[in-house]
Design a protein around this motif. Structure first.
Motif, PDB file in Angstrom:
ATOM      1  N   PHE A  59       0.813  -1.218   0.000  1.00 60.39           N
ATOM      2  CA  PHE A  59       0.000   0.000   0.000  1.00 60.39           C
ATOM      3  C   PHE A  59       0.846   1.267   0.000  1.00 60.39           C
ATOM      4  O   PHE A  59       0.402   2.311  -0.461  1.00 60.39           O
ATOM      5  CB  PHE A  59      -0.923   0.008   1.224  1.00 60.39           C
ATOM      6  N   THR A  76       1.739   3.292   2.494  1.00 58.55           N
ATOM      7  CA  THR A  76       0.914   4.276   3.175  1.00 58.55           C
ATOM      8  C   THR A  76       1.650   5.568   3.511  1.00 58.55           C
ATOM      9  O   THR A  76       1.043   6.634   3.596  1.00 58.55           O
ATOM     10  CB  THR A  76       0.341   3.677   4.476  1.00 58.55           C
ATOM     11  N   ARG A  87       1.382   7.599   0.198  1.00 58.19           N
ATOM     12  CA  ARG A  87       0.068   7.909  -0.353  1.00 58.19           C
ATOM     13  C   ARG A  87      -0.721   8.828   0.568  1.00 58.19           C
ATOM     14  O   ARG A  87      -0.501   8.884   1.770  1.00 58.19           O
ATOM     15  CB  ARG A  87      -0.735   6.619  -0.569  1.00 58.19           C
ATOM     16  N   PRO A  96       0.415   3.804  -7.106  1.00 59.35           N
ATOM     17  CA  PRO A  96       1.210   3.151  -6.057  1.00 59.35           C
ATOM     18  C   PRO A  96       2.645   3.654  -6.040  1.00 59.35           C
ATOM     19  O   PRO A  96       3.124   4.235  -7.018  1.00 59.35           O
ATOM     20  CB  PRO A  96       1.139   1.671  -6.434  1.00 59.35           C
ATOM     21  N   TYR A 148      -1.695  -3.922  -4.604  1.00 58.32           N
ATOM     22  CA  TYR A 148      -2.351  -2.624  -4.692  1.00 58.32           C
ATOM     23  C   TYR A 148      -1.854  -1.861  -5.924  1.00 58.32           C
ATOM     24  O   TYR A 148      -0.658  -1.810  -6.203  1.00 58.32           O
ATOM     25  CB  TYR A 148      -2.054  -1.790  -3.435  1.00 58.32           C
ATOM     26  N   ARG A 195      -3.336  -7.591   0.243  1.00 60.11           N
ATOM     27  CA  ARG A 195      -2.796  -7.403   1.606  1.00 60.11           C
ATOM     28  C   ARG A 195      -1.721  -8.419   1.975  1.00 60.11           C
ATOM     29  O   ARG A 195      -1.372  -8.552   3.139  1.00 60.11           O
ATOM     30  CB  ARG A 195      -3.944  -7.463   2.619  1.00 60.11           C
TER      31      ARG A 195
END
Length: 257
Positions: free
Chosen positions: A10, A12, A15, A23, A56, A103
């Motif tokens: 992801f 994170t 993002r 991505p 992702y 995931r």
């Protein structure tokens, strides 16, 4: 050797959380995304057979390569409406696009591409978001001379933090930059043998499970690299790389030398 790239996380810290956002491996450094720079590094040393562990944002990665434009980073001649390439990047690359789960941890992503690595005594692996000028032939050669199950490139810890040596009564005895301490962190460049799969549990982690177990058995090599190494975990780190690229300061681009 085949090159496994983990490009399905992801990301994170990179993002903002907007649905459908590009991505991390597809964030641009210069005219090309991060993952291209990593792949170009391996291709420079002759390793052009890639296995992409997608998750992702997979559509962004697949669409980039399905609609790849050589003219973005290569010279060409336009003559009577026809494009004549003077050089090309990916024409001799082989890329397997494998859906490994949204995931899935990295170890599980590796388990899910095991069938693509059959017959490979050794193979390479990378997080697809770290740029370096590491001497790949030397890394491989040193590993080949052992019977270890895995090799991990390690680097001095990055950052501008300082380590403080504190006495029991609270006095600061010494201050040293963290990069000068006798510490090493995972640099993200791996050379692996099939043995690594023996230590990967379902939904496990490559480092936290397989590499830890191999280290306990004395079967994990560590290649110390003090040269150029830059992670791209945050937006600021990606911007710094992009600015460096614009200035012509790109030590990772060994193919340009």
């Amino acid at each position: 050797m085949k090159v496994v790239l983990f490009c399905g996380g992801f990301g994170t810290r990179m993002r903002s959380g907007t649905p459908g956002e590009v991505p991390k491996p597809m964030q641009l450094v210069g005219p090309r995304p991060l993952i291209w720079h990593v792949m170009r590094y391996y291709a420079h040393f002759g390793h052009k057979d890639f296995v992409l562990c997608l998750g992702y944002g997979a559509q962004h990665i697949t669409e980039f390569f399905l609609n790849y434009q050589e003219t973005v980073s290569n010279d060409f001649v336009l003559r009577k409406g026809e494009v004549e390439m003077l050089s090309q990047d990916t024409s001799d690359w082989s890329i397997s696009f494998v859906q490994t789960g949204i995931r899935s941890p990295i170890g599980e992503r590796l388990r899910r591409v095991r069938s693509y690595l059959e017959g490979e005594e050794m193979f390479l692996a990378n997080y697809a978001d770290v740029l370096s000028d590491a001497p790949l032939p030397d890394i491989i050669d040193r590993f080949e001379r052992t019977d270890a199950g895995a090799s991990m490139m390690v680097v001095p810890p990055p950052g501008t933090f300082h380590c403080i040596d504190v006495t029991d009564d609270g006095l600061a005895r010494a201050i040293s930059p963290v990069s000068e301490m006798p510490l090493w962190v995972n640099g993200g460049y791996f050379v692996l043998r099939q043995e690594v799969f023996d230590h990967l549990p379902e939904n496990g982690d490559l480092v936290g499970d397989a590499c830890v177990e191999l280290s306990k058995r004395g079967r994990l090599m560590a290649y110390r690299h003090r040269g150029y190494w830059r992670p791209t975990d945050t937006v600021n780190q990606r911007i710094e790389l992009d600015d460096a690229y614009s200035r012509g300061d790109r030590p990772w681009a060994l193919w340009e030398t």
